[in-house]
Design an enzyme around this catalytic site. Structure first.
Site, PDB file in Angstrom:
ATOM      1  N   GLU A  34       0.847  -1.209   0.000  1.00 44.97           N
ATOM      2  CA  GLU A  34       0.000   0.000   0.000  1.00 44.97           C
ATOM      3  C   GLU A  34       0.881   1.258   0.000  1.00 44.97           C
ATOM      4  O   GLU A  34       0.585   2.235  -0.694  1.00 44.97           O
ATOM      5  CB  GLU A  34      -0.946  -0.045   1.197  1.00 44.97           C
ATOM      6  CG  GLU A  34      -2.018  -1.123   1.047  1.00 44.97           C
ATOM      7  CD  GLU A  34      -2.766  -1.390   2.328  1.00 44.97           C
ATOM      8  OE1 GLU A  34      -4.009  -1.321   2.299  1.00 44.97           O
ATOM      9  OE2 GLU A  34      -2.109  -1.664   3.363  1.00 44.97           O
ATOM     10  N   GLU A  39      -3.228  -9.914   3.946  1.00 44.02           N
ATOM     11  CA  GLU A  39      -3.989  -9.621   5.159  1.00 44.02           C
ATOM     12  C   GLU A  39      -5.038 -10.684   5.499  1.00 44.02           C
ATOM     13  O   GLU A  39      -5.269 -10.966   6.670  1.00 44.02           O
ATOM     14  CB  GLU A  39      -4.681  -8.249   5.033  1.00 44.02           C
ATOM     15  CG  GLU A  39      -3.754  -7.046   5.158  1.00 44.02           C
ATOM     16  CD  GLU A  39      -3.151  -6.612   3.845  1.00 44.02           C
ATOM     17  OE1 GLU A  39      -2.609  -5.499   3.774  1.00 44.02           O
ATOM     18  OE2 GLU A  39      -3.187  -7.399   2.870  1.00 44.02           O
TER      19      GLU A  39
END
Ligand code: T1G
Length: 706
Positions: free
Chosen positions: A108, A128
């Site tokens: 990210e 994740e």
């Protein structure tokens, strides 16, 4: 500037180095330091562009997972979003230079940069979901804008990394840099310094049409519900990616943030984070420090070319270690090698390996009929039939044939390691390495410490397990060790439930809905009911008189119904090994139960789960108290990686903590009342429940006491 972030200059290009070992996680001080660095270079007229790079072996492995526990117990929520906007809005182009891994918050961060360059060996991903959460720093919003909706949904839902090469073809990486990454990144930054800095959040060309996306999202949901049965995070990740196709960036980020928080506070996420750290904790042995010297393992031998021996030989060959595979005669050895070739062929068919890889591996496996070359190997794994007399004979032969210093390991799944070792003149070199079937697939390696197993031998096997792609868990030498010792009561209860009136399918279905890969009875059919039957017969003399023993499986075996291998066991099987209910079995069992005087009754799915799972917990608590497992988390890792226990429940011991030990203890006391001594509560469980404590706290106390 925090000392986790260093800023240097290569003439007109600033270099921001993230230095937070071991994996540059975005823990406290890191985002703040990066923000301060971006600020600093924005004010430096000499700087035309910037490069962000990680120190050490990797770029950034994500947010600091250790921080999540603080967030879910009332601590402040830390968001990366403001920093990512600051980077993206920087007037000077920011180039992200990736080596090792850019995972989760690391990717990210990279996507907030204007350009990304990478070493060809690098990997990027949004893992994740493996922690029961979803990307929480706009990953579900920027990724589809950069690589398209379908691939973004796949990456955020599956959690698997993609290589830098594939990421380059997807347009996520702008250039692959061979050789010196920093030098390549700096010259790239100089190239783009004068160009307008593209912002991922403003890109829409890859977001597709509503019609296309509806199909993609529906397919992703269907796949996730099937492949990741019971897991909430993958479906939440799809919801967030869908928001990216329907809403402006800021709104999409709000949808993502809401879903992220819901996941983070879920029991599934707490369980999966427990598993993440547990898989690393099990490698730590209190009395075998990290510095303990390890022995070389460059050539090995496997004795026995049956299902287990063949699978173990493949494990070593797959890790690039040459293997001698020994058996008693040509025919048996040919059959063993034939099975290995068949397994490899199906791996090629399924695209797991290339033919070239398989040819190389097969060349590493040398079938032999004698011990002549055994003096050249560093380690032997014995995988012969599960009988003490035979194993002792083999170990006497190995003692004669192998060089001093070689490790002599047994793949026994139940037998006493010290007794096996007593057949040699070097018990310090003997250890148990209990692989799980199929050995070339199952991740668990139960490493059984004998009274005299040396620390070097233990340290070597623990380290070797990682090289073999396994999770090594050290256990003590009690009967059937940890996994199988607990599996006994678990499968006992499953049989009792059938004998008391439950349907075979109902018992298995209840545990499958609980999240297990397979029910206890179907698992028996897969492994072969005769394996347990032979062991029970060998230990019949140890059974306490007057204590109820299950009889149904013994009866099935007496009829020659061993399960899949005899196309009949608890189920009937067709030529593709697909199970179907056995039309005669229910009546048969009713008859046996009537003869045994066991009253029949309706049994709920809840009782089925409680009796099977709490039988695991109760035996696990005994094992912990007796010291045959180092920590409760070791038991959890064993059950998740060796017995198909759902990872999103954290393993049997963590699950008990989640339910609450007082509640579990009370239920076990109920069963003790109803079913007698077999359900006597483990003293440790009683103590912890009465003290209002958990197994996790017990582990912490153990570590503190060590
Ligand atoms: N946070 C904290 N500690 C970490 C960590 C992390 N992200 N990653 C690794 N460690 C510790 C680990 O516990 C071990 O500690 C040591 O580093 C070495 O790790 C905002 C919310 C990168 C592939 O899921 O997959 O970003 O045991 O033994 O085998 O949207 O670590 O030595 O004390 O595993 O070489 C997403 C997790 C986070 C990646 C390296 N990121 N890490 O493997 O070493 S969520 C991940 C890994 C997130 C954002 C969201 C692996 C690795 P110790 P190791 P390795």
């Amino acid at each position: 500037m925090s000392d986790l972030i260093k800023v240097s200059k290569e003439n007109d290009v600033a270099v921001i180095t993230i230095d937070n070992p071991p994996v540059n996680a975005l823990g406290p001080g890191v985002p703040e330091g990066i923000g301060a660095a971006i600020d600093e270079i924005s004010r430096d007229p000499a700087v035309k562009a910037a490069v962000v790079i990680g120190a050490g072996r990797t770029f950034v492995a994500g947010a600091d997972i250790k921080e999540f526990g603080k967030m879910t117990s009332g601590g402040p929520r830390r968001s990366l979003l403001p920093l990512l906007l600051q980077i993206e809005d920087s007037a000077k182009p920011v180039v992200m230079a990736i080596h090792g891994n850019a995972f989760g918050g690391g990717l990210e961060l990279a996507m907030a940069g204007h350009y990304r360059v990478a070493s060809p060996s690098a990997q990027v991903g949004q893992p994740e979901v493996n922690l029961g959460i979803i990307p929480g720093a706009a990953g579900t919003q920027r990724l589809p804008r950069l690589i398209g909706v379908a691939k973004a949904a796949e990456m955020c839902t599956g959690g698997k990394p993609v290589s830098a090469r594939e990421a380059a073809t997807l347009g996520l990486i702008d250039r692959l840099i061979e050789g010196d990454l920093l030098a390549g990144a700096v010259s790239f930054a100089r190239e783009v310094a004068a160009k307008p800095a593209p912002k991922a959040r403003e890109r829409t060309e890859k977001l597709g049409t509503a019609e296309e996306n509806a199909a993609i999202i529906a397919a992703a949901r269907a796949a996730a519900s099937k492949k990741q049965r019971g897991l909430k995070a993958p479906l939440a990740a799809i919801d967030a990616v869908e928001a990216a196709t329907k809403s402006p960036f800021e709104e999409g980020c709000q949808v993502e943030a809401k879903l992220f928080t819901e996941c983070l506070f879920s029991d599934q996420s707490k369980a999966l984070i427990h598993v993440f750290f547990g898989e690393r904790e099990v490698a730590k042995i209190p009395d075998v420090p990290k510095e303990t010297p390890v022995l070389p393992v460059n050539r090995v031998a496997v004795v026995g070319s049956g299902t287990m021996g063949g699978g173990i030989a493949m494990v070593f060959a797959n890790a690039g270690i040459p293997v001698l595979l020994k058996d008693v005669d040509e025919a048996t050895l040919d059959a063993g090698m034939g099975k290995i070739r068949k397994n490899y062929a199906s791996s090629v068919q399924r695209g797991r390996f290339t033919q070239a890889f398989v040819d190389e591996r097969l060349n590493l496996i040398t079938p032999v009929l004698n011990y002549n070359k055994f003096s050249e190997v560093d380690m032997v794994v014995e995988a012969v039939f599960e009988g003490m007399a035979l194993k002792k004979t083999v170990f006497m032969d190995l003692d004669r044939a192998c060089r001093r210093g070689a490790i002599l390991a047994s793949n026994t799944s139940t037998l006493n390691i010290d007794e096996i070792a007593s057949a040699t003149s070097r018990p310090e070199a003997v250890i148990g390495t209990h692989f799980f079937s199929p050995a070339n697939v199952m991740r668990l390696l139960e490493i059984v410490r004998g009274k005299k197993s040396s620390k070097e031998v233990i340290a070597t096997c623990m380290q070797l397990s990682k090289k073999l792609g396994k999770i090594g868990v050290l256990v003590g030498n009690c009967r059937a060790f940890v996994g199988n010792r607990m599996f006994g009561p678990y499968r006992r209860e499953a049989q009792f439930l059938v004998e008391e009136g439950a349907d075979v399918q109902a018992v298995d279905q209840a545990l499958v809905e609980f999240g297990n890969a397979m029910g206890p009875l179907a698992t028996g059919d897969l492994a072969g009911l005769d394996v347990g039957w032979r062991i029970r017969k060998e230990y019949r003399h140890l059974e306490k008189p007057g204590i109820r023993q299950p009889f149904a499986e013994d009866r099935l075996c007496e009829m020659g119904h061993y399960g899949q291998k005899t196309v009949r066991g608890w189920y009937c099987y067709d030529e593709n090994r697909r199970p179907s209910p056995d039309p005669e079995l229910a009546t048969q069992v009713r008859k046996w139960s009537a003869e045994a005087g066991i009253p029949q009754r309706q049994i709920s799915a809840e009782e089925i789960v409680d009796r099977c799972v709490y039988a695991l917990v109760n035996e696990g608590a005994r094992i912990l108290e007796e010291g045959y497992a180092l920590r409760a988390v070791d038991i959890d890792i064993i059950y998740i990686n060796g017995y198909g226990f759902p990872a999103y429940r954290g393993g049997p011991m963590w699950h008990a903590d989640t339910v609450g030990l007082q509640k579990v203890y009370a239920r076990i006391c109920e069963f003790h009342q109803q079913h007698g001594e077999l359900w006597a509560p483990a003293p440790l469980l009683k103590r912890l429940a009465e003290a209002g404590k958990t197994f996790a706290e017990f582990d912490k106390e153990q570590v503190a006491a060590a």
